[in-house]
Design an enzyme around this catalytic site. Structure first.
Site, short mmCIF file in Angstrom:
data_model
loop_
_atom_site.label_atom_id
_atom_site.label_comp_id
_atom_site.label_asym_id
_atom_site.label_seq_id
_atom_site.Cartn_x
_atom_site.Cartn_y
_atom_site.Cartn_z
N ASN A 9 -13.53 16.05 27.97
CA ASN A 9 -13.82 14.64 27.68
C ASN A 9 -15.32 14.44 27.87
OD1 ASN A 9 -14.08 11.90 27.54
ND2 ASN A 9 -12.84 11.44 29.36
N LYS A 11 -17.03 11.89 27.29
CA LYS A 11 -17.38 10.50 27.64
C LYS A 11 -18.55 10.04 26.77
CE LYS A 11 -15.27 11.24 32.09
NZ LYS A 11 -15.15 10.86 33.50
N HIS A 93 -7.52 6.12 29.78
CA HIS A 93 -8.41 6.74 30.76
C HIS A 93 -8.79 5.69 31.80
CE1 HIS A 93 -11.90 8.57 32.63
NE2 HIS A 93 -11.42 9.73 32.19
N GLU A 95 -11.46 4.92 33.13
CA GLU A 95 -12.68 4.15 32.83
C GLU A 95 -12.38 3.02 31.84
OE1 GLU A 95 -15.03 7.61 31.94
OE2 GLU A 95 -14.92 8.13 34.07
N GLU A 165 -5.12 12.01 36.60
CA GLU A 165 -6.52 11.98 37.03
C GLU A 165 -6.67 10.97 38.16
OE1 GLU A 165 -9.37 13.36 33.71
OE2 GLU A 165 -8.96 11.25 33.34
N GLY A 171 -15.57 12.39 38.65
CA GLY A 171 -17.02 12.33 38.72
C GLY A 171 -17.56 12.28 40.14
N SER A 209 -13.04 16.21 38.60
CA SER A 209 -13.94 17.20 39.18
C SER A 209 -13.43 18.64 39.04
CB SER A 209 -14.23 16.87 40.65
OG SER A 209 -14.90 15.63 40.75
#
Ligand code: 13P
Length: 251
Positions: A9, A11, A93, A95, A165, A171, A209
């Site tokens: 991904n 992003k 996701h 985010e 996730e 991250g 991560s």
């Protein structure tokens, strides 16, 4: 045995030159026996699809609209993604859930639209740190998964890839331990099974991560069928090592 799947991904990263260099760095390094895809930002889907195809690298989008077409400024429809060669699409996701307020209902709708259109959806789920600390991690993830099963039904759900996730691992450099991830993956599989989904073929990816250093231990877990990789997918060496670890785990 479920075929391992590794998805990068990207992003909101990349440009034409950097995309070219990154795909170039993956040449000859996509192992047989593992499915590999990357999800670039939407302006680059066609570019990356064309570059990736000869390498056996599939392409996915990072989001899609729940609508078919029309006056929806800024949105991208499933048919458009298919038209530029997308095979996969990420849905829900964290985010998007956090920064764009996407709730379980909208996420479920998007998964349904993706499937109907012929895209392969990757449903992202995961708890926040506060939810984990509050002992609610399993309950949160179960309800994220079940809202999709309720809308889709068990048969269609068997065609969805799930990506666990944990938000606190995205991250942050703080990956879930293989044991923590395996426990949640087993819980997701059990929840799908109770809902009547043919779970033996459903792939559950871990994301948060993932690096070349921790991938092998994650892939060794029985319910971890691959990875959804953020930061490490932007570097050809790192990403190809993760793909190699998936191939080694599968052999
Ligand atoms: P990182 O691998 O950078 O933690 O990101 C994970 C992720 O969000 C993939 O979708």
């Amino acid at each position: 045995m479920r075929k391992k799947l590794v998805v990068g991904n990207w992003k909101m990263n990349g440009d034409r030159a950097r995309n070219l260099a990154l795909i170039d760095g993956l040449k000859g390094r996509i192992p047989a026996g593992v499915e590999v895809a990357v999800c670039p930002p939407s302006p680059y889907l066609a570019q990356v699809q064309a570059l990736g195809e000869p390498l056996g690298l599939a392409v996915g989008a990072q989001d899609l609209s729940p609508r078919k077409e029309g006056a929806f400024t800024g949105d991208v429809a499933a048919a458009m993604l298919l038209d530029v060669g997308c095979e996969w699409v990420l849905v829900g996701h964290s985010e998007r859930r956090t920064l764009h307020g996407e709730g379980n209902g909208l996420v479920a709708e998007k998964v349904a639209v993706a499937l109907e259109a012929g895209l392969k959806p990757i449903l992202c789920v995961g708890e926040t740190l506060a939810e984990r600390d509050g002992g609610q991690a399993e309950e949160v993830v179960r309800s994220q998964v079940m809202s999709v099963v309720s809308l889709l039904g068990a048969d269609a759900m068997a065609r969805v890839v799930v990506a666990y996730e944990p938000v606190w691992a995205i991250g942050t450099g703080r990956t879930a331990t293989p044991e923590q991830a395996e426990l949640m993956h087993a819980c997701i599989r059990e929840c799908l099974e109770l809902a009547g989904v043919a779970v033996a073929g459903v792939r559950i990816l871990y994301g948060g991560s993932v690096t070349a250093a921790n991938a092998a231990a994650l892939f060794a877990q029985p319910n971890i069928d691959g990875a959804l990789v953020g930061g490490a997918s932007l570097v050809a060496d790192g990403f190809s090592s993760i793909c190699a670890a998936a191939a080694a785990a599968a052999s």
